[in-house]
Motif scaffolding. Sequence first.
Motif: not given
Length: 588
Positions: A469-472, A488-498, A505-511, A517-518
């Motif tokens: 999960a941390e690799a994503y 970035a959103a696509a990777d985060i959504n892999v974890l959120r789908t699980r 969404t992409a608009d939410q993505m920042d550090i 999410e970590r």
Amino acid sequence: MKKILLFTVISALTLTGCNEDKFLEEKALDFNSASNSYNTKADFDAATTELYYLTREEFYTTYDRTTDLSKFADMWITADPLKSNITADLSPSGAIAKFYWDENYKLIAQANTVISRVPNATALTGDQKKEFEAKGRFFRALGYRTLVLLYGNVPLQIEEVTAPKTDFTRESKDKVWAQVIEDLEYAAANLPEINAVKDGEISKPAANMLLAEAYLATGANDKAVNAASAVINNTNLALMTQRFGSQAKEDGDVFYDLFRPNNQNRSAGNTEGIWVIQFETNVDGGGNNTSHFFWNPGSFWGERFFAPQVDKFQLIAPDGTNVQLFNWPIGDMTGGRGIGTHYAVDHLYNGIWADDFNDMRNSEFNWPRRFKIHRTNVLADRPELAAAMPDGYFDLEHTVLPAGYSMTTGFDGGVNATNQLPNRFMCGYSTKMTTPFHYPDAQYQDKATYQLAGTGGKTFTDQYFFRLAEAYLLRAEAYVNLGKKAEAAADINVLRTRAKAKAVTADQMDIDFILDERLRELVCEEKRRLTLSRVGKLAERIKKYNPYFNAANSADKKDYDAHFDLFPIPLSAIQANKDAVLEQNPGY
């Protein structure tokens, strides 16, 4: 007589004609010594076992140091001591600065010995030499990764030290990171695949995980994407998405299963664990021991530190009587033999779940906030309490006390008031640190009631150092840095789908979203201070989210200062380095 004279002459010539140093050199013919202990595969297996041991010792089994890399961060309020005193905690003469310096240089010294001895090991094949050098380089990189994030510029020693050395100087972070990357690139190329190693051993994916982190630290984001992708695309690895393992037929969910006893390793069918730190209960050298008290070295005391001590939570009836709802220590969902040393800051407890409280990672199994009352006679004797808790549970989110009732939940003087939830003795917590209903038999005082013995408080599971999960999350971070927010959103959504959580969404993505999410995914796993140091957000997020380190809750009435982002160079190291100057970090 002639024979005697001839013998005397020959003896004299033999003695006076020899090399004294060579003559006096001791040769180990029937015992192991430093000169003959690094030749066979068994020799190098023993040497690398020490590297695993030192890693476990640093991050898991040294009691007082178990929580340093998470409590000096944005996650936990510390309840003991009630007031922070970071000036004293991070003193150059204090235990913390010395511990991490010494532990990591021990790790590096052992790794350097392995690396330096490999070329002359005549009993190793060429492939074995590459593999053992790769193992040494991985652990050397791990040590320097930790040192550079904790101390900044540090001495860089990449050869075995065979004589006293007292003239170390600090190298720049850039040079140290370059060595870390060089070592990890070699390790990633020469370590075995994960399906070819035993549980607990490092492999190519472990090296690529650490390498992705190093690339991120140095701004090499494209390379970080590639290193993380090498892990994500590895056909031997996959996120666990269905119930599995030792408690699959009990109540729970797949995220809960990841952290149940005996479920962390590939041998248990887990394809998500990449590098798992091994514990074998009541086995010499295995770590956890059911007879250990907290002052005995070697066990992992996660439960003790991070689960509440529920018997101290009491209600106060209108007539002033204290009403106790829970027994302790009970090995159920109330937290075993936790003592609530650390409990979640509001951002971890509520903030990160605000957009989706139903995220699986916040479920009743993974972050319980309602607890079944042990003392049911209290409800029978007090109908007004039974009406307030009709299902027999105290619910931190929903229970409303009857009129005239109040509560006491901790010691006065801490961050949260004694009548405020959550607090040390009544709080939601991460069950990653506990094994409800599934402790070793020897840890129970009375298994029928799940009452634990006085030596309880340990975490009886193997521990993920790296999980897929941390690799994503690492790749998503790299994508954010590259401005590729959709990826970035696509990777985060892999974890959120699980986790059955709302897609982002992409608009939410920042550090900061990545860091949150970590928290959702890796709480109680990641070494949080190292992550925040790497991304340059340590002081910012401590000041924003952790009130334990603000002026109102500190012993010296001062807010957290950014110079604490680096540990001090330990005074013991400065004093021992008599032939050169080890400069102290600013502010100390």
